[in-house]
Design a protein around this motif. Structure first.
Motif, short mmCIF file in Angstrom:
data_model
loop_
_atom_site.label_atom_id
_atom_site.label_comp_id
_atom_site.label_asym_id
_atom_site.label_seq_id
_atom_site.Cartn_x
_atom_site.Cartn_y
_atom_site.Cartn_z
N THR A 20 10.17 -21.16 -12.95
CA THR A 20 10.25 -19.55 -12.59
C THR A 20 9.25 -19.01 -13.77
O THR A 20 8.81 -17.47 -13.24
N LYS A 21 9.25 -19.43 -14.99
CA LYS A 21 8.67 -18.88 -15.87
C LYS A 21 7.11 -18.30 -15.50
O LYS A 21 6.15 -17.22 -15.52
N LYS A 22 6.78 -19.66 -14.46
CA LYS A 22 5.26 -19.61 -14.68
C LYS A 22 4.61 -19.32 -13.25
O LYS A 22 3.95 -18.40 -13.48
N PHE A 23 6.13 -18.75 -12.30
CA PHE A 23 5.66 -17.64 -11.12
C PHE A 23 5.54 -16.14 -12.03
O PHE A 23 4.59 -15.48 -12.00
N LEU A 24 6.69 -16.21 -12.84
CA LEU A 24 6.82 -14.66 -13.33
C LEU A 24 5.03 -14.11 -14.49
O LEU A 24 4.57 -12.95 -14.08
N ASP A 25 5.11 -15.75 -14.54
CA ASP A 25 2.94 -15.12 -15.49
C ASP A 25 2.07 -15.16 -14.23
O ASP A 25 1.54 -14.40 -14.50
N LYS A 26 2.14 -15.71 -13.27
CA LYS A 26 1.40 -14.96 -11.34
C LYS A 26 1.40 -13.97 -11.89
O LYS A 26 0.33 -13.21 -11.15
N LEU A 27 2.60 -13.04 -12.22
CA LEU A 27 2.64 -12.16 -11.24
C LEU A 27 2.03 -10.67 -12.41
O LEU A 27 1.32 -9.92 -11.93
N GLY A 28 2.50 -11.72 -13.96
CA GLY A 28 1.77 -10.75 -14.36
C GLY A 28 -0.12 -10.69 -14.48
O GLY A 28 -0.59 -10.19 -16.07
N ASP A 29 -0.75 -11.25 -14.38
CA ASP A 29 -1.95 -11.95 -14.25
C ASP A 29 -2.32 -10.55 -13.19
O ASP A 29 -2.82 -11.38 -12.57
N LYS A 30 -3.20 -9.80 -14.08
CA LYS A 30 -3.91 -9.27 -13.23
C LYS A 30 -5.17 -9.60 -12.54
O LYS A 30 -5.53 -9.19 -11.09
N SER A 31 -5.52 -11.52 -12.68
CA SER A 31 -6.37 -11.69 -11.12
C SER A 31 -5.61 -12.28 -9.62
O SER A 31 -6.50 -12.72 -9.32
N THR A 32 -4.74 -12.41 -10.10
CA THR A 32 -3.92 -12.93 -8.78
C THR A 32 -3.76 -11.99 -8.52
O THR A 32 -4.04 -10.74 -7.73
N SER A 33 -4.46 -12.87 -6.67
CA SER A 33 -4.97 -11.93 -5.78
C SER A 33 -3.72 -11.17 -4.88
O SER A 33 -1.94 -11.87 -4.88
N PRO A 34 -3.12 -10.39 -3.77
CA PRO A 34 -2.60 -9.88 -3.58
C PRO A 34 -1.78 -10.91 -2.50
O PRO A 34 -0.62 -10.92 -2.64
N GLU A 35 -2.40 -11.82 -1.56
CA GLU A 35 -2.02 -12.82 -1.11
C GLU A 35 -1.24 -13.97 -1.77
O GLU A 35 0.00 -13.85 -1.56
N ALA A 36 -2.16 -14.60 -3.14
CA ALA A 36 -1.39 -14.46 -3.32
C ALA A 36 0.36 -14.44 -4.78
O ALA A 36 1.39 -15.17 -4.81
N TYR A 37 -0.05 -13.50 -4.79
CA TYR A 37 1.36 -12.25 -5.40
C TYR A 37 2.54 -12.99 -4.37
O TYR A 37 3.24 -12.49 -4.97
N ARG A 38 1.67 -12.08 -3.11
CA ARG A 38 3.00 -12.11 -1.96
C ARG A 38 4.25 -13.64 -2.03
O ARG A 38 4.78 -13.39 -1.68
N SER A 39 2.91 -14.77 -2.09
CA SER A 39 3.34 -16.32 -1.98
C SER A 39 4.16 -16.15 -3.60
O SER A 39 5.34 -16.65 -3.49
N VAL A 40 3.74 -16.06 -3.90
CA VAL A 40 5.03 -15.79 -5.74
C VAL A 40 6.45 -15.15 -5.19
O VAL A 40 7.21 -16.06 -6.23
N MET A 41 5.97 -13.84 -4.80
CA MET A 41 7.73 -13.14 -4.39
C MET A 41 8.25 -14.00 -4.22
O MET A 41 9.58 -14.35 -4.08
N PHE A 42 7.33 -14.30 -2.49
CA PHE A 42 8.43 -13.99 -1.58
C PHE A 42 9.05 -16.50 -2.36
O PHE A 42 9.90 -16.18 -1.79
N LYS A 43 8.76 -16.94 -3.43
CA LYS A 43 8.79 -18.27 -3.93
C LYS A 43 10.02 -18.24 -5.26
O LYS A 43 11.42 -18.34 -4.91
N LEU A 44 9.67 -16.74 -5.48
CA LEU A 44 11.03 -15.85 -6.60
C LEU A 44 11.84 -15.56 -5.80
O LEU A 44 12.95 -15.86 -6.19
N GLY A 45 12.10 -15.43 -4.53
CA GLY A 45 13.44 -14.81 -3.28
C GLY A 45 13.80 -16.26 -3.46
O GLY A 45 14.98 -16.01 -3.58
N VAL A 46 13.55 -17.01 -3.16
CA VAL A 46 14.22 -18.40 -2.78
C VAL A 46 14.80 -18.87 -4.33
O VAL A 46 15.72 -18.89 -3.97
N LYS A 47 14.23 -18.63 -4.83
CA LYS A 47 15.06 -18.43 -6.73
C LYS A 47 15.77 -18.27 -6.62
O LYS A 47 16.88 -18.77 -7.31
N LEU A 48 15.81 -16.70 -6.39
CA LEU A 48 17.15 -15.86 -6.51
C LEU A 48 18.00 -15.98 -5.82
O LEU A 48 19.45 -16.29 -5.91
#
Length: 243
Positions: A20-48
């Motif tokens: 989860t912490k790695k996912f949050l770091d990915k959100l905070g990374d400005k170089s993360t693409s919108p596609e990757a950002y959406r994927s991480v948000m979905f994965k965080l939703g599963v975690k929640l």
């Protein structure tokens, strides 16, 4: 909520594992693409969703509510996790227009432009779950929750987000009477204590969620019809017409 680690101005809760912490770091990374950002948000939703499942009765009726920008990503992750495991799940999606009267951040409001809201009929709702990608001033959650409790009388109200600002819980409770805020339970992975001059939480979720998800600002996201809304609306209409 118990905090187990602190890094700079961020506190991680007991719900945040290493992944989860790695996912949050990915959100905070400005170089993360919108596609990757959406994927991480979905994965965080599963975690929640998995965290929420550990705290609710699986034989319950659940009502899940989100904002339009979160629907196909964060909310979809939570819904995908919860719906097969509970007795019944209904869904609502809100299109909000956030702005600050007199350009004062602390006075932000978020009126509802439109909404998709599935009926509960006469069912008792044990858990109303309100989802947001980040909760800072809490104006969107307050507005949508106020609208929901006019029609739904849940036994518990679960507020879920990957990240919240340090005053968000207190701020949201202050907006409601005790008979409502006494039902609140918060689920989040991190609490941040810093905001920039524009009111953006740092590190938060890496800036404005609209742009990070690939929308060109608030107006475009309010023209967007989530796939999850289209799908559920189609099934609901079919059910009504087939009895």
């Amino acid at each position: 909520m118990q905090f187990i680690t602190k890094i700079n101005s961020r506190y991680y809760t007991e719900l945040a594992d290493t992944e989860t912490k790695k996912f949050l770091d990915k959100l905070g990374d400005k170089s993360t693409s919108p596609e990757a950002y959406r994927s991480v948000m979905f994965k965080l939703g599963v975690k929640l969703g998995n965290s929420i499942l550990k705290s609710i009765n699986s034989q319950s009726n659940v009502y899940l509510a989100c904002t339009v920008e979160d629907a196909d990503f964060l909310a979809k992750g939570i819904l995908t996790t919860l719906e097969p495991k509970v007795s019944k799940l209904a869904f609502a999606c809100f299109w909000n227009q956030r702005f600050s009267p007199f350009e004062i951040n602390e006075l932000k409001v978020a009126p509802i432009l439109k909404k998709y809201q599935e009926p509960v009929n006469n069912d008792i709702v044990q858990y109303l779950i309100v989802i947001k990608s980040i909760i800072s001033g809490a104006c969107v959650v307050r507005t949508n929750l106020t609208n929901l409790i006019q029609k739904i009388e849940p036994e518990k109200i679960l507020i879920a987000a990957p990240v919240i600002y340090k005053t968000a819980e207190e701020k949201l409770r202050s907006e409601f009477n005790k008979d409502i805020y006494s039902k609140f339970e918060f689920f989040y992975f991190a609490k941040d204590s810093t905001r920039d001059d524009q009111g953006i939480v740092l590190p938060g979720i890496g800036g404005s969620v609209y742009e990070r998800l690939g929308f060109e600002g608030q107006d475009e996201k309010n023209r967007y019809i989530p796939e999850i809304v289209k799908s559920r609306r189609h099934k609901l209409v079919q059910k009504i017409y087939t009895g």
